[in-house]
Design a protein around this motif. Structure first.
Motif, PDB file in Angstrom:
ATOM      1  N   ARG A  10       0.878  -1.169   0.000  1.00 18.01           N
ATOM      2  CA  ARG A  10       0.000   0.000   0.000  1.00 18.01           C
ATOM      3  C   ARG A  10       0.910   1.212   0.000  1.00 18.01           C
ATOM      4  O   ARG A  10       1.887   1.253   0.762  1.00 18.01           O
ATOM      5  CB  ARG A  10      -0.839  -0.029   1.280  1.00 18.01           C
ATOM      6  N   VAL A  11       0.625   2.196  -0.850  1.00 18.90           N
ATOM      7  CA  VAL A  11       1.529   3.342  -0.969  1.00 18.90           C
ATOM      8  C   VAL A  11       0.776   4.628  -0.635  1.00 18.90           C
ATOM      9  O   VAL A  11      -0.287   4.897  -1.204  1.00 18.90           O
ATOM     10  CB  VAL A  11       2.089   3.462  -2.410  1.00 18.90           C
ATOM     11  N   LEU A  12       1.321   5.403   0.287  1.00 20.36           N
ATOM     12  CA  LEU A  12       0.759   6.728   0.581  1.00 20.36           C
ATOM     13  C   LEU A  12       1.710   7.728  -0.050  1.00 20.36           C
ATOM     14  O   LEU A  12       2.876   7.833   0.352  1.00 20.36           O
ATOM     15  CB  LEU A  12       0.681   6.917   2.096  1.00 20.36           C
ATOM     16  N   ARG A  70      -4.090   0.719  -4.795  1.00 21.26           N
ATOM     17  CA  ARG A  70      -3.103   0.610  -3.707  1.00 21.26           C
ATOM     18  C   ARG A  70      -2.362   1.926  -3.467  1.00 21.26           C
ATOM     19  O   ARG A  70      -1.645   2.072  -2.491  1.00 21.26           O
ATOM     20  CB  ARG A  70      -2.090  -0.512  -4.027  1.00 21.26           C
ATOM     21  N   ILE A  71      -2.475   2.894  -4.398  1.00 22.54           N
ATOM     22  CA  ILE A  71      -1.753   4.169  -4.238  1.00 22.54           C
ATOM     23  C   ILE A  71      -2.733   5.262  -3.785  1.00 22.54           C
ATOM     24  O   ILE A  71      -3.711   5.545  -4.485  1.00 22.54           O
ATOM     25  CB  ILE A  71      -1.094   4.612  -5.563  1.00 22.54           C
ATOM     26  N   THR A  72      -2.463   5.862  -2.624  1.00 20.88           N
ATOM     27  CA  THR A  72      -3.330   6.943  -2.131  1.00 20.88           C
ATOM     28  C   THR A  72      -2.561   8.255  -2.148  1.00 20.88           C
ATOM     29  O   THR A  72      -1.594   8.414  -1.397  1.00 20.88           O
ATOM     30  CB  THR A  72      -3.776   6.643  -0.682  1.00 20.88           C
ATOM     31  N   PRO A  73      -2.979   9.188  -3.000  1.00 19.43           N
ATOM     32  CA  PRO A  73      -2.298  10.484  -3.004  1.00 19.43           C
ATOM     33  C   PRO A  73      -2.787  11.347  -1.844  1.00 19.43           C
ATOM     34  O   PRO A  73      -3.960  11.271  -1.474  1.00 19.43           O
ATOM     35  CB  PRO A  73      -2.712  11.102  -4.349  1.00 19.43           C
ATOM     36  N   THR A  74      -1.913  12.136  -1.272  1.00 18.43           N
ATOM     37  CA  THR A  74      -2.325  13.003  -0.165  1.00 18.43           C
ATOM     38  C   THR A  74      -1.382  14.205  -0.045  1.00 18.43           C
ATOM     39  O   THR A  74      -0.256  14.170  -0.546  1.00 18.43           O
ATOM     40  CB  THR A  74      -2.317  12.231   1.177  1.00 18.43           C
ATOM     41  N   ALA A 111      -0.948  13.765   8.252  1.00 19.31           N
ATOM     42  CA  ALA A 111      -1.735  12.930   9.168  1.00 19.31           C
ATOM     43  C   ALA A 111      -2.191  11.636   8.492  1.00 19.31           C
ATOM     44  O   ALA A 111      -2.413  10.623   9.151  1.00 19.31           O
ATOM     45  CB  ALA A 111      -2.944  13.714   9.668  1.00 19.31           C
ATOM     46  N   ASP A 112      -2.305  11.659   7.142  1.00 17.95           N
ATOM     47  CA  ASP A 112      -2.738  10.458   6.415  1.00 17.95           C
ATOM     48  C   ASP A 112      -1.690   9.346   6.413  1.00 17.95           C
ATOM     49  O   ASP A 112      -1.956   8.240   5.961  1.00 17.95           O
ATOM     50  CB  ASP A 112      -3.064  10.804   4.952  1.00 17.95           C
ATOM     51  N   ILE A 159       3.944   8.323  11.810  1.00 15.43           N
ATOM     52  CA  ILE A 159       4.254   6.989  11.266  1.00 15.43           C
ATOM     53  C   ILE A 159       4.458   5.986  12.398  1.00 15.43           C
ATOM     54  O   ILE A 159       4.557   6.387  13.567  1.00 15.43           O
ATOM     55  CB  ILE A 159       5.518   7.066  10.378  1.00 15.43           C
ATOM     56  N   ALA A 160       4.530   4.684  12.054  1.00 16.22           N
ATOM     57  CA  ALA A 160       4.748   3.649  13.072  1.00 16.22           C
ATOM     58  C   ALA A 160       6.024   4.004  13.850  1.00 16.22           C
ATOM     59  O   ALA A 160       6.983   4.508  13.259  1.00 16.22           O
ATOM     60  CB  ALA A 160       4.889   2.293  12.401  1.00 16.22           C
TER      61      ALA A 160
END
Ligand code: NAI
Length: 721
Positions: A344-346, A386-390, A394-395, A424-425
């Motif tokens: 999964r890619v942010l 799988r790619i979420t642009p932001t 906070a995302d 992040i983790a």
């Protein structure tokens, strides 16, 4: 070992013999001495078997057959040519006996069949490929500087005609998936399961009790004609001409020998053709270039990918969600490669529009893949999902790795890590894709410095197979292991180097560029400089490469390096090429392709011709040096600096140097990489040292052999891990 172990004999009540290839020592079957013995004995036994109805050849391993015995091949020299020839003939004779038994022989190809594996299958009357993961079919010998010496040239030419055999199989060494192999005509059927494959094999035996090869049928003619046919002969000269053009004078003997073996094989009967093929094979196998290529593309590659550079005691981990900071050219490519591997890619940029543009890059690549039938519209959708642009830090909550690819600026890079570190983790891996900034310096801007590491991708990321992992002085072993695993997860090849200006790859390619530019400064003809790079085997000519990178980049790197050296009290030695670079930028305003003008002229971004001003401002009419010197100045500059990288522990392994140089920075593949080039140089290390001294006397101190090289030459050692 006996035939009973290398090739297992299983005979059923109906007289059908299944030959199970099963090397008792190694995890894969190879054409080693024991296999050759077993093959000869097995074929003899088949010929003597009363009531034989047919033969099925398959393997007990994951792969059908791995190919030649590369360890053996990399140890033979010109003095072994007769032995190599004789060995090749033994295999060919056994396979020829197999295909002329008068009984049906079926290859049940249960996994990859590359090189020798496909050659065995080509000697069978019918080929069925199992569509298993990793099943690849082809004759990739050319990529190791060899030709298929087990009848692969002779049989593909007779199977598909000389044009298709050369272009589809032999000259590129392409590896086909089963369905593609079917389309190309290399196999007859594809099976979904092992049971189906064996049932089909049995059905062929039952239906074709007297199977023969097409070329053993009376009146057989090679498909598409032969060079003895006038219309074909008229087209034939195009082959060597195209080959010469493609190779641009670089020393790759394999394509030449393949072409010659293929053409000559059409003029004679199959048995004579086999002898011709074996002669051309022995010449390649006993030469230096196949040794170089086997070293880099097989042994070094295996060492690098299997984790020689990874700390052993850290358990393997996989990344499920990665945050990519910066959705520009590199960030967009990194996002694509990570999503391709199922992560999964942010994808974060300053604005949502910029982040979406980064995602659109993946959509564009996928559109092309759909159009070419390489993926389906459904897979495309799942990939993009799988790619979420932001644009909002906070995302990025919970991601287990961060790869930063914002502008090349220390303060900005510090800032973006600070923005995300609380979201992040808590143990997320922190990576920077910087191309020039020291990792130790960048680590000063993050809290968990032990988790911080360099991950240097190459452009275009989706195509370039290499990632350079840069270990900073503060990087922990766990971060190194995790970075290594991440690179393998996205199916790229990792080399591991220690922090230094330009790391290994950017530093060493800089030597190539500087040397090319220095020759311009000496007044040499720019056309000859470009030709020298091409004939040395570089995939990009030196001035055109510099135009692509833009001249401002090496100058920026040089200025920063100079400042660092001077600040630490050292003295800076300018390179003879610096002045040319400065004049191109300051006097003529020609920064490279992106600026519309460089060493070349451009129209709408397309290179048209070398800038005539080069001749006017730099070239000294009549000034010449030996062409060999021009080529070797570039090769030596890179090889010598790589030895310095080893001395300074920037490099810690020879395999990393060889693999990194051919996969990352276009060091010519025929050399086997920067350090194998030295091993394989005429006269070995002492020969290389003597030549470096000549170049130093003629062209400058930078060619002086470094102490490590002198010591190794003296002690009779070579560069090996
Ligand atoms: P680029 O200029 O194409 O992309 C940089 C992106 O970072 C832009 O989209 C920009 O909007 C974004 N950005 C700036 N500030 C940001 C922030 N605060 N938060 C999120 N995004 C931000 O640059 P490119 O070529 O992709 O290079 C990126 C990095 O990769 C640089 O460090 C460069 O040195 C390195 N690199 C570049 C290579 C190349 O061939 N271009 C090769 C290897 C490394």
């Amino acid at each position: 070992m006996t035939e009973a172990t290398a090739i297992r004999w299983e005979q059923d009540q109906d007289g059908v013999v299944t030959l199970v290839l099963d090397d008792p020592v190694q995890s894969a079957n190879t054409m080693n001495a024991a296999f050759t013995d077993a093959l000869e004995a097995t074929v003899e036994r088949l010929a003597a078997t009363e009531g034989l109805r047919g033969v099925i050849v398959t393997s007990a391993k994951k792969t059908f057959f791995a190919g030649g015995d590369l360890r053996l091949l990399s140890s033979v020299g010109p003095e072994d040519a007769e032995g190599v020839f004789a060995n090749s003939m033994r295999i060919k004779r056994a396979l020829r006996t197999l295909e002329t038994l008068g009984k049906p022989v079926v290859a049940a190809i249960n996994g990859a069949a590359l090189g020798g594996g496909l050659e065995i299958a080509l000697a069978c009357h019918h080929r069925i490929a199992l569509d298993a993961p990793g099943s690849k079919i082809g004759l990739p010998e050319v990529t190791l500087g060899l030709l298929p010496g087990g009848g692969g040239v002779v049989r593909t030419v007779r199977l598909m005609g000389i044009t298709d055999a050369l272009l589809k199989v032999l000259l590129q060494g392409r590896q086909y998936r089963p369905a593609q192999a079917l389309e190309a005509g290399l196999v007859h059927e594809v099976a979904a399961t092992r049971e189906e494959m064996l049932a089909k094999a049995r059905a062929f035996v039952d239906a074709n009790p007297e199977a023969v090869q097409p070329w053993d049928v009376k009146g057989y003619k090679i498909p598409g004609g032969t060079p003895s046919n006038p219309s074909f002969a008229a087209n034939l000269p195009a082959f060597p001409a195209n080959l010469r053009k493609q190779l641009a004078g670089a020393p790759y003997p394999a394509p030449r020998n393949i072409l010659a073996a293929a053409v000559e094989s059409t003029q004679v009967d199959i048995d004579t053709a086999m002898v011709i093929e074996a002669r051309y094979f022995a010449e390649l196998a006993c030469g230096q270039i196949s040794k170089n290529m086997i070293q880099a593309f097989f042994f070094d590659m295996q060492a690098v990918n299997s984790g020689a550079g990874r700390p052993k005691d850290v358990p393997a981990r996989t990344v499920s969600t990665v945050a990519v900071l910066g959705a520009g050219m590199m960030g967009a490519g990194i996002a694509y490669s990570c999503a391709q591997a199922g992560m999964r890619v942010l994808l974060k940029d300053v604005t949502i529009e910029a982040a979406e543009r980064g995602k659109a890059y993946s959509a564009g690549l996928l559109d092309k893949a759909v159009a070419r039938g390489r993926t389906t519209p459904e897979e495309r959708e799942a990939f993009l999902a799988r790619i979420t642009p932001t644009a909002d830090a906070a995302d990025l909550a919970g991601c287990d790795a961060v790869i930063e690819a914002v502008f090349e600026n220390v303060e900005l890079k510090h800032k973006v890590f600070q923005e995300v570190q609380d979201v992040i983790a808590p143990d997320a891996l922190l990576c920077s894709n910087t191309s020039t900034l020291p990792i130790g310096l960048l680590a000063e801007g993050v809290e968990r410095t032990a988790d911080f590491i360099g991950l240097h991708f190459f452009s275009p990321v989706d195509k370039m197979p290499l990632v350079e992992i840069i270990v900073g002085p503060q990087t922990g072993q766990e971060a190194l292991a995790r970075a290594f695993d991440l690179v393998r997860q996205i199916r790229k090849t990792p080399i591991v180097v220690n922090d230094s200006r330009g790391f290994f790859t950017s530093r060493v390619i800089g030597q190539f560029i500087n040397e090319g530019v220095a020759m311009i400064g000496e007044g040499l003809d720019p056309v000859s400089v470009e030709q020298a790079a091409a004939q040395a085997g570089y995939p990009a000519k030196v001035l055109s490469l510099l135009d692509e990178l833009t001249l401002t980049l090496p100058r920026k790197i040089r200025n920063e390096a100079r400042r660092a050296v001077e600040e630490s009290g050292g003295s800076w030695t300018p390179h003879p090429g610096d002045l040319v670079m400065d004049r191109m930028l300051d006097e003529f305003d020609r920064p490279g392709r992106s600026g519309g003008a460089g060493f070349y002229e451009y129209e709408d971004g397309r290179r048209t011709r070398l800038w005539p001003g080069l001749r006017e401002h730099f070239t000294q009419p009549g000034k010449e040096i030996p062409f060999e010197d021009m080529k070797e100045r570039m090769l030596f500059a890179e090889a010598l600096d790589s030895v310095r990288c080893l001395e300074e522990s920037v490099l810690t392994s020879v395999a990393d140097a060889n693999v990194g140089s051919v996969l990352g920075i276009g060091f010519p593949a025929w050399t086997g990489g920067v350090l194998q080039y030295i091993n394989g140089y005429d006269g070995g290390l002492p020969g290389f040292v003597a030549r470096a001294r000549e170049l130093a006397a003629a062209y400058g101190e930078r060619f002086t052999p470094p102490p490590l090289l002198l010591q190794m030459a003296e002690e009779g050692r070579t560069f090996r891990d």
